[in-house]
Design a protein around this motif. Structure first.
Motif, PDB file in Angstrom:
ATOM      1  N   LEU A  58       0.832  -1.209   0.000  1.00 23.69           N
ATOM      2  CA  LEU A  58       0.000   0.000   0.000  1.00 23.69           C
ATOM      3  C   LEU A  58       0.868   1.261   0.000  1.00 23.69           C
ATOM      4  N   SER A  83      -4.715   0.642   5.699  1.00 22.22           N
ATOM      5  CA  SER A  83      -5.405   1.213   4.534  1.00 22.22           C
ATOM      6  C   SER A  83      -5.402   2.734   4.569  1.00 22.22           C
ATOM      7  N   VAL A 129      -8.988   4.478  -1.736  1.00 22.82           N
ATOM      8  CA  VAL A 129      -8.635   3.082  -1.461  1.00 22.82           C
ATOM      9  C   VAL A 129      -9.896   2.326  -1.046  1.00 22.82           C
ATOM     10  N   VAL A 131     -11.811  -0.925   0.044  1.00 17.20           N
ATOM     11  CA  VAL A 131     -11.363  -2.127   0.753  1.00 17.20           C
ATOM     12  C   VAL A 131     -12.388  -3.237   0.550  1.00 17.20           C
ATOM     13  N   ASP A 157      -7.653  -2.234  -2.074  1.00 14.85           N
ATOM     14  CA  ASP A 157      -7.102  -3.011  -0.967  1.00 14.85           C
ATOM     15  C   ASP A 157      -7.849  -4.338  -0.952  1.00 14.85           C
ATOM     16  N   SER A 159      -6.709  -7.156   0.292  1.00 12.86           N
ATOM     17  CA  SER A 159      -5.983  -8.016   1.232  1.00 12.86           C
ATOM     18  C   SER A 159      -6.786  -9.247   1.629  1.00 12.86           C
TER      19      SER A 159
END
Length: 386
Positions: A58, A83, A129, A131, A157, A159
């Motif tokens: 990131l 984040s 960003v 998520v 993001d 993840s």
């Protein structure tokens, strides 16, 4: 204790790591590029840059998109600290966009409203960003349309989301974003112990990401400001970091990626079974958007507190006392003391705060057996009905 998440390490993973230990390279050898190609091919994207954590990914993603002092980064308040922190690492300012009450992801309608206000005040973000919480992708088509309209860059993001799909395309293909970031932490869908990766379609961004993960240094003559002095020569082009992934991590990641589809399929089996077993209880169960196939990193329930006599904390503690390792993902970022010192306060993002008041993450990992899942459901039923 049944944990909320747990890695699965098989003999093939161990053999892959041992093979690296017996090789000539523990770092900067062939395994990390192989891992990058494995993930890039899986996601149908041309470029992937592996690093030592998703947080590092990131950070360099923001740097590669030239985020800096005077700029703004916006993200969801329901996410892990990284984040938002990635924007602060670059000297930028951070703000949040409230969540959608069904998906718990950043809400495109709230984003558009905030963008219109920011346009009037001259405070539009440079980067947004989104998520993919729990593995379910955000409405990236809507966010991409807003990015084109208002001129911001987008870092997904993801993840929680490797192995998932959006509009029947693999998450990570960057059709609707500039860069996508994955995490390979042990509780994630596949693991490289610690590790992360940034994916992009842009070869210039990919080159810069690779340079930033390794001190801002290059050995490519085409990137140098003058001719190299000899075959030993390198140049530092910009300020970078030592965010490199080791060969051990690359080998483990390559081995784990062979099972990514099996892992996600098993998570979906567990989610379907949870939904069947919990449907009669005073809970709001996860909702999956028809446009998406979630990576299902997490299975989050929300308590219908007006239908039960115990508090959120009492239910959580009763489950822990029964040997169920529940967790809560996440505490709204704007309520963290550090962010409160930046001017945020309770009440700023009501949907995120309502989510936090009700949410509990139940155990979810491929090795969770049906008998263990029954134990989770029984403990939750007992806690709710006590």
């Amino acid at each position: 204790m049944i944990p909320y998440g747990r890695q699965e390490v098989q003999q093939a993973d161990i053999d892959a790591v041992v093979e690296v230990l017996r090789s000539d390279f523990l770092t900067q050898g062939p395994m990390v590029p192989r891992f990058e190609k494995t993930v890039a091919d899986y996601c149908a994207v041309p470029h992937a840059v592996a690093v030592n954590s998703a947080t590092s990914a990131l950070h360099i993603a923001c740097l590669a998109l030239d985020l800096g002092p005077g700029d703004w980064l916006w993200t969801s308040p329901i996410t892990f600290l990284a984040s938002a922190n990635c924007g602060l690492y670059c000297g930028a300012q951070v703000d949040f966009v409230d969540i959608d009450p069904r998906t718990y992801n950043l809400c495109p309608e709230a984003l558009e409203k905030k963008l219109l206000e920011a346009e009037r005040t001259g405070r539009l973000p440079k980067i947004v960003v989104p998520v993919h919480l729990c593995g379910q992708p955000c409405d990236m088509r809507a966010i991409r349309a807003l990015a084109k309209r208002f001129g911001f860059k987008t870092i997904e993001d993801a993840s929680h989301a490797i192995g998932g799909r959006y509009l029947d395309r693999p998450i990570g293909n960057c059709e609707f974003s500039d860069i996508t970031v994955f995490s390979f932490h042990p509780v994630k869908i596949v693991t490289s112990a610690e590790g992360g990766m940034a994916l992009t379609r842009d070869p210039v961004l990919a080159s810069r990401l690779a340079r930033l993960r390794s001190h801002g240094m290059t050995r490519e003559p085409s990137e140098m400001t003058h001719e190299p002095d000899g075959p030993w020569y390198y140049q530092q082009i910009e300020l970078g970091y030592n965010y490199r992934m080791t060969e051990l991590q690359g080998a483990l990641g390559c081995s784990q990626m062979q099972r990514v589809d099996l892992y996600v399929a098993r998570r979906h089996e567990l989610a379907r079974r949870y939904s069947e077993l919990l449907g009669h209880l005073p809970l709001t169960l996860p909702w999956q958007h028809p446009d998406s196939y979630s990576g299902l990193h997490l299975y989050v329930i929300r308590l219908r507190l007006n239908q039960i006599t115990r508090t959120h904390r009492e239910i959580f503690e009763a489950l822990r006392a029964a040997g169920i390792g529940v967790n809560l993902h996440y505490i709204p970022l704007h309520t963290q003391p550090y962010y409160e010192r930046l001017g945020f306060k309770h009440g700023d993002y009501p949907e995120a705060e309502q989510y936090y008041a009700e949410a509990i993450s139940l155990p979810m990992y491929p090795g969770l057996g049906d008998a263990q899942q029954d134990q989770v459901v029984a403990a939750l039923s007992t806690a709710l009905n006590s």
